[in-house]
Design a protein around this motif. Structure first.
Motif, PDB file in Angstrom:
ATOM      1  N   ASP A 131       0.818  -1.213   0.000  1.00  0.00           N
ATOM      2  CA  ASP A 131       0.000   0.000   0.000  1.00  0.00           C
ATOM      3  C   ASP A 131       0.850   1.260   0.000  1.00  0.00           C
ATOM      4  O   ASP A 131       0.391   2.323  -0.430  1.00  0.00           O
ATOM      5  N   ASP A 132       2.073   1.157   0.510  1.00  0.00           N
ATOM      6  CA  ASP A 132       2.970   2.313   0.539  1.00  0.00           C
ATOM      7  C   ASP A 132       3.841   2.408  -0.708  1.00  0.00           C
ATOM      8  O   ASP A 132       4.758   3.235  -0.776  1.00  0.00           O
ATOM      9  N   GLY A 133       3.568   1.543  -1.706  1.00  0.00           N
ATOM     10  CA  GLY A 133       4.348   1.559  -2.933  1.00  0.00           C
ATOM     11  C   GLY A 133       5.600   0.710  -2.879  1.00  0.00           C
ATOM     12  O   GLY A 133       6.383   0.697  -3.837  1.00  0.00           O
ATOM     13  N   ALA A 134       5.789  -0.028  -1.779  1.00  0.00           N
ATOM     14  CA  ALA A 134       7.007  -0.829  -1.630  1.00  0.00           C
ATOM     15  C   ALA A 134       6.915  -2.136  -2.413  1.00  0.00           C
ATOM     16  O   ALA A 134       5.856  -2.766  -2.497  1.00  0.00           O
ATOM     17  N   LEU A 135       8.039  -2.541  -2.981  1.00  0.00           N
ATOM     18  CA  LEU A 135       8.158  -3.803  -3.719  1.00  0.00           C
ATOM     19  C   LEU A 135       9.241  -4.657  -3.077  1.00  0.00           C
ATOM     20  O   LEU A 135      10.356  -4.173  -2.825  1.00  0.00           O
ATOM     21  N   ARG A 136       8.918  -5.918  -2.815  1.00  0.00           N
ATOM     22  CA  ARG A 136       9.882  -6.897  -2.300  1.00  0.00           C
ATOM     23  C   ARG A 136       9.717  -8.144  -3.154  1.00  0.00           C
ATOM     24  O   ARG A 136       8.873  -8.997  -2.884  1.00  0.00           O
ATOM     25  N   LEU A 137      10.517  -8.234  -4.204  1.00  0.00           N
ATOM     26  CA  LEU A 137      10.342  -9.308  -5.169  1.00  0.00           C
ATOM     27  C   LEU A 137      11.508 -10.287  -5.089  1.00  0.00           C
ATOM     28  O   LEU A 137      12.659  -9.892  -4.885  1.00  0.00           O
TER      29      LEU A 137
END
Length: 224
Positions: free
Chosen positions: A117-123
């Motif tokens: 929701d905060d725009g964070a990506l953990r891929l």
């Protein structure tokens, strides 16, 4: 002999008239003093003098809850690592993310995960490769790490035909997986793996996605 008949009759008539007048007057007084039965019923007790009736206050409207932040529109983002050694593309689809990191020769990784929701990506790819980034406006920036590569990167929102493409097929008995990043400049960076063995990918036709691999015509398509 005196005639008294008419006089007596006149006197009797006057007496009778006086009696009738008296009865009429008495009946009228009684009727006027009796309560009327045709008056409209009272609508309720009159308010006390000096006291005003205030209508009940209407219920306050229920405040509308502000809509929460939804997933951003589906889009592709393409760019390079800070040293220019590799290209990075991220495809966002309904809050999910697919990323491809490729140096155009032997290093590549397909990574997946969610957009926070905060725009964070953990891929991650399940094999140690990792992309950590943040979507701000029309740009994703962060760091990417895979075998022999660890660099910050920046990828901007792509305008077709720029973006991320992929093709899979069986060619001459080998499983072929191809990945292509088309940059805003029109440059292409990609790798085709045959049964897990990577090599530089031939260019695709960005209009149709057509590409020829080992004599077979394949079609590279945007990430769905």
């Amino acid at each position: 002999m005196q005639r008294s008949g008419p006089l007596h009759t006149l006197l009797a008539g006057l007496a009778l008239a006086l009696i009738m007048l008296s009865l009429n007057a008495t009946t009228g007084d009684v009727a006027s003093s009796a309560p009327s039965t045709s008056s409209a019923p009272s609508s309720g007790p009159s308010p006390s003098p000096g006291v005003s009736r205030t209508p009940p206050a209407s219920a306050a409207p229920t405040p509308r809850s502000s809509p929460g932040r939804g997933a951003p529109p589906d889009a592709d983002y393409a760019g390079r690592t800070a040293d220019g050694a590799a290209s990075v593309a991220v495809a966002l689809r309904k809050g999910k993310a697919v990323a491809y990191v490729c140096d155009g020769r032997t290093k590549e990784a397909w990574l997946r995960g969610d957009l926070g929701d905060d725009g964070a990506l953990r891929l991650t790819d399940g094999h140690g490769a990792r992309l950590d980034g943040t979507l701000r406006g029309t740009t994703i920036s962060g760091d990417v790490a895979l075998t022999g590569l660890r660099q910050p990167f920046e990828a901007r929102k792509a305008v077709k035909p720029s973006g991320l493409y992929r093709a899979t097929a069986s060619v001459r008995g080998a499983k072929v997986v191809g990945g292509w990043i088309v940059l805003q400049s029109g440059a292409q960076v990609g790798i085709v793996s045959r049964d897990g063995e990577p090599s530089a990918a031939p260019s695709i036709d960005t209009g149709s996605g057509a590409v020829t691999v080992d004599g077979e015509r394949l079609t590279a398509r945007p990430i769905p």
